[in-house]
Write a protein that holds these residues in place. Structure first.
Motif, PDB file in Angstrom:
ATOM      1  N   ARG A  62       0.763  -1.115  -0.037  1.00 49.03           N
ATOM      2  CA  ARG A  62      -0.103   0.096  -0.049  1.00 49.03           C
ATOM      3  C   ARG A  62       0.612   1.149   0.067  1.00 49.03           C
ATOM      4  N   ASN A  63       2.054   1.182  -0.265  1.00 45.09           N
ATOM      5  CA  ASN A  63       3.156   2.271  -0.368  1.00 45.09           C
ATOM      6  C   ASN A  63       2.942   2.857  -1.780  1.00 45.09           C
ATOM      7  N   THR A  64       3.820   3.980  -1.854  1.00 43.57           N
ATOM      8  CA  THR A  64       4.030   4.387  -3.219  1.00 43.57           C
ATOM      9  C   THR A  64       5.740   4.159  -3.811  1.00 43.57           C
ATOM     10  N   THR A  65       5.968   3.224  -3.396  1.00 45.87           N
ATOM     11  CA  THR A  65       7.514   2.643  -3.801  1.00 45.87           C
ATOM     12  C   THR A  65       8.378   3.152  -3.910  1.00 45.87           C
ATOM     13  N   ILE A  66       8.555   4.411  -3.101  1.00 48.85           N
ATOM     14  CA  ILE A  66       9.710   5.451  -3.087  1.00 48.85           C
ATOM     15  C   ILE A  66      10.976   4.815  -2.273  1.00 48.85           C
ATOM     16  N   LEU A  67      12.138   5.214  -2.689  1.00 46.56           N
ATOM     17  CA  LEU A  67      13.082   4.665  -1.805  1.00 46.56           C
ATOM     18  C   LEU A  67      13.873   5.818  -1.975  1.00 46.56           C
ATOM     19  N   ARG A  68      14.653   6.123  -0.720  1.00 49.36           N
ATOM     20  CA  ARG A  68      15.573   7.138  -0.768  1.00 49.36           C
ATOM     21  C   ARG A  68      16.209   7.140   0.702  1.00 49.36           C
ATOM     22  N   SER A  69      17.385   7.971   0.958  1.00 51.39           N
ATOM     23  CA  SER A  69      17.961   8.023   2.211  1.00 51.39           C
ATOM     24  C   SER A  69      18.340   9.558   2.578  1.00 51.39           C
ATOM     25  N   ASN A  70      17.684  10.399   2.130  1.00 56.44           N
ATOM     26  CA  ASN A  70      17.856  11.796   2.458  1.00 56.44           C
ATOM     27  C   ASN A  70      17.384  12.673   3.479  1.00 56.44           C
ATOM     28  N   TYR A  71      17.640  11.773   4.668  1.00 53.36           N
ATOM     29  CA  TYR A  71      16.908  11.945   5.936  1.00 53.36           C
ATOM     30  C   TYR A  71      17.418  13.259   6.414  1.00 53.36           C
ATOM     31  N   PRO A 164      20.063  12.185  -6.097  1.00 49.88           N
ATOM     32  CA  PRO A 164      20.332  11.032  -7.415  1.00 49.88           C
ATOM     33  C   PRO A 164      20.014   9.621  -7.096  1.00 49.88           C
ATOM     34  N   PRO A 165      20.441   9.024  -5.881  1.00 45.05           N
ATOM     35  CA  PRO A 165      20.458   7.596  -5.416  1.00 45.05           C
ATOM     36  C   PRO A 165      18.715   7.221  -5.180  1.00 45.05           C
ATOM     37  N   GLY A 166      17.874   8.109  -5.048  1.00 45.39           N
ATOM     38  CA  GLY A 166      16.538   7.870  -4.718  1.00 45.39           C
ATOM     39  C   GLY A 166      15.899   7.525  -6.029  1.00 45.39           C
ATOM     40  N   GLY A 167      14.764   6.799  -5.833  1.00 45.17           N
ATOM     41  CA  GLY A 167      13.859   6.253  -7.059  1.00 45.17           C
ATOM     42  C   GLY A 167      12.568   5.604  -6.558  1.00 45.17           C
ATOM     43  N   ILE A 168      12.389   4.619  -7.354  1.00 45.75           N
ATOM     44  CA  ILE A 168      11.306   3.768  -7.108  1.00 45.75           C
ATOM     45  C   ILE A 168      11.747   2.272  -7.659  1.00 45.75           C
ATOM     46  N   ILE A 169      10.783   1.162  -6.818  1.00 42.65           N
ATOM     47  CA  ILE A 169      11.040  -0.107  -7.115  1.00 42.65           C
ATOM     48  C   ILE A 169       9.567  -0.822  -7.014  1.00 42.65           C
ATOM     49  N   ARG A 170       9.579  -1.789  -7.661  1.00 44.08           N
ATOM     50  CA  ARG A 170       8.245  -2.317  -7.727  1.00 44.08           C
ATOM     51  C   ARG A 170       7.929  -3.231  -6.253  1.00 44.08           C
ATOM     52  N   SER A 272       5.114  10.044  -8.697  1.00 42.04           N
ATOM     53  CA  SER A 272       6.284   9.384  -9.689  1.00 42.04           C
ATOM     54  C   SER A 272       5.365   8.500 -10.685  1.00 42.04           C
ATOM     55  N   GLN A 273       6.347   8.433 -11.796  1.00 40.72           N
ATOM     56  CA  GLN A 273       5.644   7.576 -13.040  1.00 40.72           C
ATOM     57  C   GLN A 273       6.282   6.207 -12.992  1.00 40.72           C
ATOM     58  N   SER A 274       5.535   5.251 -12.915  1.00 40.23           N
ATOM     59  CA  SER A 274       5.694   3.743 -12.589  1.00 40.23           C
ATOM     60  C   SER A 274       6.084   3.536 -14.099  1.00 40.23           C
ATOM     61  N   ASP A 275       6.681   2.086 -14.293  1.00 39.70           N
ATOM     62  CA  ASP A 275       7.167   1.510 -15.545  1.00 39.70           C
ATOM     63  C   ASP A 275       5.879   1.207 -16.447  1.00 39.70           C
ATOM     64  N   ARG A 276       4.995   1.299 -15.730  1.00 37.01           N
ATOM     65  CA  ARG A 276       3.717   0.952 -16.554  1.00 37.01           C
ATOM     66  C   ARG A 276       3.148   2.226 -17.174  1.00 37.01           C
ATOM     67  N   GLY A 277       3.631   3.227 -16.574  1.00 40.70           N
ATOM     68  CA  GLY A 277       2.933   4.911 -17.329  1.00 40.70           C
ATOM     69  C   GLY A 277       2.239   5.198 -16.371  1.00 40.70           C
ATOM     70  N   GLU A 278       1.898   4.687 -15.221  1.00 39.76           N
ATOM     71  CA  GLU A 278       0.770   5.117 -14.161  1.00 39.76           C
ATOM     72  C   GLU A 278       1.695   6.285 -13.390  1.00 39.76           C
ATOM     73  N   VAL A 280       1.892   7.635  -9.918  1.00 41.44           N
ATOM     74  CA  VAL A 280       1.504   7.104  -8.459  1.00 41.44           C
ATOM     75  C   VAL A 280       1.718   8.361  -7.709  1.00 41.44           C
ATOM     76  N   MET A 281       0.603   8.842  -7.044  1.00 44.46           N
ATOM     77  CA  MET A 281       0.583  10.047  -6.019  1.00 44.46           C
ATOM     78  C   MET A 281       0.124   9.475  -4.971  1.00 44.46           C
ATOM     79  N   GLY A 282       0.532  10.582  -3.786  1.00 41.49           N
ATOM     80  CA  GLY A 282       0.198  10.109  -2.444  1.00 41.49           C
ATOM     81  C   GLY A 282       0.274  11.576  -1.839  1.00 41.49           C
ATOM     82  N   SER A 283      -0.265  11.393  -0.609  1.00 39.81           N
ATOM     83  CA  SER A 283      -0.592  12.911   0.032  1.00 39.81           C
ATOM     84  C   SER A 283      -0.132  12.794   1.614  1.00 39.81           C
ATOM     85  N   GLU A 284      -0.305  13.710   2.440  1.00 41.17           N
ATOM     86  CA  GLU A 284      -0.019  13.349   3.560  1.00 41.17           C
ATOM     87  C   GLU A 284      -0.828  12.738   4.528  1.00 41.17           C
TER      88      GLU A 284
END
Ligand code: PYC
Length: 403
Positions: A62-71, A164-170, A272-278, A280-284
């Motif tokens: 149920r997440n939006t697949t975002i990975l990052r480490s800029n905490y 730059p290292p952030g991104g999305i994963i399935r 973000s835009q998924s590999d399928r072209g969708e 994907v958007m989320g809110s607070e």
């Protein structure tokens, strides 16, 4: 052996519970499955994963697949950086295509104050060796040419934190790959098996009660995301957690025109835009506590209004579906990870909206804790006891969702 035509069995679900396991993992999401995967490195195979629904049905799906480490904090940045690094090698480790795209991550700044906060974050990140830079509007436009960055908007863009290292994963692939590895390592996966109680004798959990029968356990791990405080109460202990919903949605597929993750804390959106072209958007996160995973009209109105300010091209795109997930929030927005006052009951809880990003490093760290009985240094700052010693790790406002 490479398995490009997927001839290898994914997993076989277990049907009968044994009377005892060395390790019982409550929760068949990314954290529980990752722990079983990394327990293999320690030769621990007598493991049961108990999932009340299907695997990956909670926060992992149920997440939006975002990975990052800029905490914001050195402790957080260091920890999530270790997770991104594990994610970089996870597809190869699992021999499973996780569609990890390190397309980069932009956190937009719309005010002087936001530019100052981003500069601070970039500096904390840089000191941890994490690629994170403050950039101006021209560079933002280069990275996201389709995004509207003109001055006549509610929140003009002054710059961004670029990571730059952030991104999305399935996300489903992460669950499936980990489940296959856990299964191949000898762990039993029990879907549709709900934990109904925990029997405690003094400082130990002796028995895990489920709707399929009772089992004894050497060690019990609570990896249940939104339900972690409910499970903790079964063990007669309390976690300082409140549970909220986080909502997200996805459009129909459109041609690719966004290959960076765009986040705006002020507008409370991440896109973000998924590999399928969708898209994907989320809110607070919603400010009220609830276990009702339902969307609200306000969410759809606010999210689409803000998304269209950035991407007016989406005006005619139809929404395919929307969903809500449970987030358990700790007082400082950092996780509660590792030992508790109960000797053989460890937790992975309080992730707020950061849990999926942390899955591999949580699995690795919990597996080490189970195998050695010692808390790994990387997760020591996230111990439950920090709320008693007043050593908080504040990640408040380190995302578009955590305000
Ligand atoms: O922290 O990057 C984040 C995030 C995205 C969606 C929810 N949290």
């Amino acid at each position: 052996m490479r398995d490009i035509f997927r001839k290898r069995r994914m997993w076989k679900f277990a049907t009968e519970l044994k009377p005892r396991y060395d390790v019982v993992i409550i929760g068949g999401g990314s954290h529980g499955l990752a722990t079983a995967h990394y327990l293999r490195e320690h030769g621990i195979a007598d493991v049961a994963i108990l999932e009340k629904s299907y695997i990956g049905s909670g926060a992992a799906g149920r997440n939006t697949t975002i990975l990052r480490s800029n905490y914001k904090t050195p402790e957080g940045a260091r920890f999530y950086d270790a997770s991104v690094k594990l994610y970089e090698g996870l597809g190869a480790d699992l021999d499973f295509n996780l569609l990890f795209s390190q397309c980069g991550h932009l956190t937009l700044a719309h005010s002087d104050r936001a530019m100052f906060v981003m500069a601070n974050r970039a500096e904390v990140n840089r000191l941890e060796g994490i690629d994170s830079q403050l950039i101006g509007p021209d560079r933002v436009q280069e990275l996201a040419p389709a995004m509207y960055v003109g001055p006549d908007t509610t929140y003009p863009i002054m710059g961004a934190l670029y990571h730059p290292p952030g991104g999305i994963i399935r996300h489903d692939a992460v669950v499936w790959g980990l489940a296959r590895s856990a299964f191949e390592g000898g762990a039993e996966i029990h879907p549709y098996t709900e934990v109904t109680g925990l029997r405690r004798q003094g400082d130990r959990i002796t028995t895990v009660e489920t709707d399929k029968g009772s089992i004894e356990a050497g060690v019990v791990l609570n990896c249940t995301a939104g339900w972690s405080s409910v499970i903790a109460e079964m063990a007669e202990m309390q976690l300082p957690i409140t549970t909220h919903i986080l909502q997200a949605c996805v459009t129909e597929p459109v041609k690719p025109f966004l290959d960076v993750v765009v986040v705006s804390s002020q507008m409370h959106v991440y896109i973000s835009q998924s590999d399928r072209g969708e898209f994907v958007m989320g809110s607070e996160i919603e400010p009220w506590t609830t276990y009702r995973m339902q969307n609200t009209l306000n969410f759809l109105q606010d999210l689409t209004r803000h998304t269209l300010e950035l991407f007016p091209q989406l005006e005619r795109a139809r929404l395919l579906r929307a969903w809500a997930g449970l987030c358990d929030l700790s007082p400082d927005y950092s996780p509660i990870l590792g030992k508790t006052e109960i000797e053989n009951f460890h937790v992975s809880a309080g992730w707020g909206t950061y849990g999926f990003k942390a899955a591999p490093i949580v699995g690795k760290m919990l597996a080490e804790l189970v195998a050695t009985g010692k808390t790994p240094e990387l997760i020591a700052p996230f111990a439950l006891e920090r709320f008693y010693t007043d050593e908080l790790v504040s990640e408040l406002a380190a995302a578009a969702v955590s305000h």
